[in-house]
Scaffold this active site. Sequence first.
Site, PDB file in Angstrom:
ATOM      1  N   ARG A   9      14.514  -1.571  11.269  1.00 61.36           N
ATOM      2  CA  ARG A   9      15.688  -0.804  11.686  1.00 61.36           C
ATOM      3  C   ARG A   9      15.426   0.682  11.473  1.00 61.36           C
ATOM      4  O   ARG A   9      16.290   1.512  11.639  1.00 61.36           O
ATOM      5  CB  ARG A   9      16.919  -1.226  10.868  1.00 61.36           C
ATOM      6  CG  ARG A   9      17.320  -2.663  11.133  1.00 61.36           C
ATOM      7  CD  ARG A   9      18.446  -3.109  10.221  1.00 61.36           C
ATOM      8  NE  ARG A   9      18.505  -4.560  10.192  1.00 61.36           N
ATOM      9  CZ  ARG A   9      19.084  -5.297  11.117  1.00 61.36           C
ATOM     10  NH1 ARG A   9      19.699  -4.730  12.120  1.00 61.36           N
ATOM     11  NH2 ARG A   9      19.074  -6.614  11.040  1.00 61.36           N
ATOM     12  N   LYS A  11      14.259   4.133  12.343  1.00 63.13           N
ATOM     13  CA  LYS A  11      14.067   4.866  13.613  1.00 63.13           C
ATOM     14  C   LYS A  11      12.723   5.593  13.654  1.00 63.13           C
ATOM     15  O   LYS A  11      12.122   5.737  14.716  1.00 63.13           O
ATOM     16  CB  LYS A  11      15.201   5.873  13.804  1.00 63.13           C
ATOM     17  CG  LYS A  11      16.534   5.205  14.092  1.00 63.13           C
ATOM     18  CD  LYS A  11      17.490   6.198  14.766  1.00 63.13           C
ATOM     19  CE  LYS A  11      18.774   5.508  15.178  1.00 63.13           C
ATOM     20  NZ  LYS A  11      19.907   5.769  14.310  1.00 63.13           N
ATOM     21  N   ASP A  71       3.702  -4.152   7.704  1.00 62.02           N
ATOM     22  CA  ASP A  71       3.952  -4.141   6.267  1.00 62.02           C
ATOM     23  C   ASP A  71       2.977  -3.129   5.679  1.00 62.02           C
ATOM     24  O   ASP A  71       1.807  -3.101   6.051  1.00 62.02           O
ATOM     25  CB  ASP A  71       3.737  -5.526   5.651  1.00 62.02           C
ATOM     26  CG  ASP A  71       4.392  -5.597   4.274  1.00 62.02           C
ATOM     27  OD1 ASP A  71       5.585  -5.273   4.165  1.00 62.02           O
ATOM     28  OD2 ASP A  71       3.708  -5.947   3.295  1.00 62.02           O
ATOM     29  N   SER A  72       3.484  -2.288   4.805  1.00 59.45           N
ATOM     30  CA  SER A  72       2.629  -1.222   4.297  1.00 59.45           C
ATOM     31  C   SER A  72       2.926  -0.937   2.840  1.00 59.45           C
ATOM     32  O   SER A  72       3.942  -1.381   2.301  1.00 59.45           O
ATOM     33  CB  SER A  72       2.831   0.047   5.134  1.00 59.45           C
ATOM     34  OG  SER A  72       4.190   0.424   5.133  1.00 59.45           O
ATOM     35  N   TYR A 156       5.872   7.753  -1.028  1.00 59.41           N
ATOM     36  CA  TYR A 156       4.965   8.334  -2.024  1.00 59.41           C
ATOM     37  C   TYR A 156       4.233   9.583  -1.512  1.00 59.41           C
ATOM     38  O   TYR A 156       3.380  10.129  -2.216  1.00 59.41           O
ATOM     39  CB  TYR A 156       3.947   7.271  -2.470  1.00 59.41           C
ATOM     40  CG  TYR A 156       4.585   6.049  -3.097  1.00 59.41           C
ATOM     41  CD1 TYR A 156       4.961   6.051  -4.440  1.00 59.41           C
ATOM     42  CD2 TYR A 156       4.833   4.892  -2.354  1.00 59.41           C
ATOM     43  CE1 TYR A 156       5.554   4.941  -5.017  1.00 59.41           C
ATOM     44  CE2 TYR A 156       5.423   3.775  -2.921  1.00 59.41           C
ATOM     45  CZ  TYR A 156       5.782   3.808  -4.254  1.00 59.41           C
ATOM     46  OH  TYR A 156       6.376   2.706  -4.827  1.00 59.41           O
ATOM     47  N   ARG A 181      -0.896   3.804   9.129  1.00 62.36           N
ATOM     48  CA  ARG A 181      -0.102   3.252  10.231  1.00 62.36           C
ATOM     49  C   ARG A 181      -0.648   3.717  11.576  1.00 62.36           C
ATOM     50  O   ARG A 181      -0.719   2.952  12.523  1.00 62.36           O
ATOM     51  CB  ARG A 181       1.370   3.655  10.070  1.00 62.36           C
ATOM     52  CG  ARG A 181       2.320   2.750  10.823  1.00 62.36           C
ATOM     53  CD  ARG A 181       3.780   2.955  10.441  1.00 62.36           C
ATOM     54  NE  ARG A 181       4.043   2.584   9.069  1.00 62.36           N
ATOM     55  CZ  ARG A 181       4.152   3.460   8.053  1.00 62.36           C
ATOM     56  NH1 ARG A 181       4.061   4.747   8.255  1.00 62.36           N
ATOM     57  NH2 ARG A 181       4.364   3.034   6.830  1.00 62.36           N
TER      58      ARG A 181
HETATM   59  P1  IMP Z   1       7.554  -1.011   4.285  1.00 66.60           P
HETATM   60  O1  IMP Z   1       6.301  -1.416   4.966  1.00 66.60           O
HETATM   61  O2  IMP Z   1       8.495  -0.262   5.174  1.00 66.60           O
HETATM   62  O3  IMP Z   1       8.193  -2.149   3.527  1.00 66.60           O
HETATM   63  O4  IMP Z   1       7.135   0.105   3.215  1.00 66.60           O
HETATM   64  C1  IMP Z   1       6.713  -0.199   1.930  1.00 66.60           C
HETATM   65  C2  IMP Z   1       6.762   0.998   1.025  1.00 66.60           C
HETATM   66  O5  IMP Z   1       5.459   1.582   0.982  1.00 66.60           O
HETATM   67  C3  IMP Z   1       7.694   2.125   1.443  1.00 66.60           C
HETATM   68  O6  IMP Z   1       8.961   1.985   0.890  1.00 66.60           O
HETATM   69  C4  IMP Z   1       7.010   3.337   0.854  1.00 66.60           C
HETATM   70  O7  IMP Z   1       7.407   3.475  -0.467  1.00 66.60           O
HETATM   71  C5  IMP Z   1       5.541   2.962   0.885  1.00 66.60           C
HETATM   72  N1  IMP Z   1       4.881   3.546   2.065  1.00 66.60           N
HETATM   73  C6  IMP Z   1       4.465   2.907   3.174  1.00 66.60           C
HETATM   74  N2  IMP Z   1       3.912   3.774   4.049  1.00 66.60           N
HETATM   75  C7  IMP Z   1       4.020   4.987   3.462  1.00 66.60           C
HETATM   76  C8  IMP Z   1       3.650   6.305   3.895  1.00 66.60           C
HETATM   77  O8  IMP Z   1       3.141   6.546   4.997  1.00 66.60           O
HETATM   78  N3  IMP Z   1       3.916   7.288   3.023  1.00 66.60           N
HETATM   79  C9  IMP Z   1       4.502   7.092   1.805  1.00 66.60           C
HETATM   80  N4  IMP Z   1       4.883   5.905   1.373  1.00 66.60           N
HETATM   81  C10 IMP Z   1       4.634   4.853   2.200  1.00 66.60           C
END
Ligand code: IMP
Length: 197
Positions: A9, A11, A71-72, A156, A181
């Site tokens: 969700r 954007k 997922d990241s 972060y 990403r």
């Molecule tokens: P999700 O994939 O949206 O669940 O992200 C997981 C978490 O990883 C996020 O809440 C951020 O804290 C961190 N994260 C993922 N990608 C980035 C980035 O590009 N910069 C900073 N934090 C990131």
Amino acid sequence: MTRIVIATRNKGKVREMQNAFSDLPVELISLADIDGDIPEAVEDGVTFMENSLKKARHYQEMTGMACLADDSGLEVEALGGAPGVYSARYSGENADDTSNNAKLVAELRKRGLDSSPAAFQCALTLVDREGRVLQTQGSCEGIIRLEARGNGGFGYDPYFYVGDRSMAELTLSEKDAISHRGEALGKMAVLLKEHLK
Ligand code: IMP
């Protein structure tokens, strides 16, 4: 035109994905564009890839459309790879970027460190309407330091340095060019182009 629902969700993520796939004959929509309550996917995998597959399968089944999920997270060497798949909820149930970053700084301080090598990781999974799976990964190496710099980005980014600048000091396009990403999306655009032929 193939319709793909993005399992988010957020954007910002939708914009990044639309940008990456702008040359492809696909229409991207997000969960926010779908009416009705869709139950959240359970993200209990132990790897980023596993979680992205769980999300993509779940929302593909719920919507009947092809689904792309990411997922990241952040892996910090001195913390044995933490926060890893727990990056979003590192500081607990009601975690936000501020509390997660405070915990990150505290964990390094506890160990008497003022920096550590680290990497952002991103896993992407696309599940099409027939259940076929495409997967890509990207990573971005850097250093976590205790000093926050910059107002851009999210998560972060202010503590994650690539060279002498933090990720939060980069413009969006500078970050896209080197980010985890950005790399995973570029690879997915190539796979998807082939897949749609
Ligand atoms: P999700 O994939 O949206 O669940 O992200 C997981 C978490 O990883 C996020 O809440 C951020 O804290 C961190 N994260 C993922 N990608 C980035 C980035 O590009 N910069 C900073 N934090 C990131």
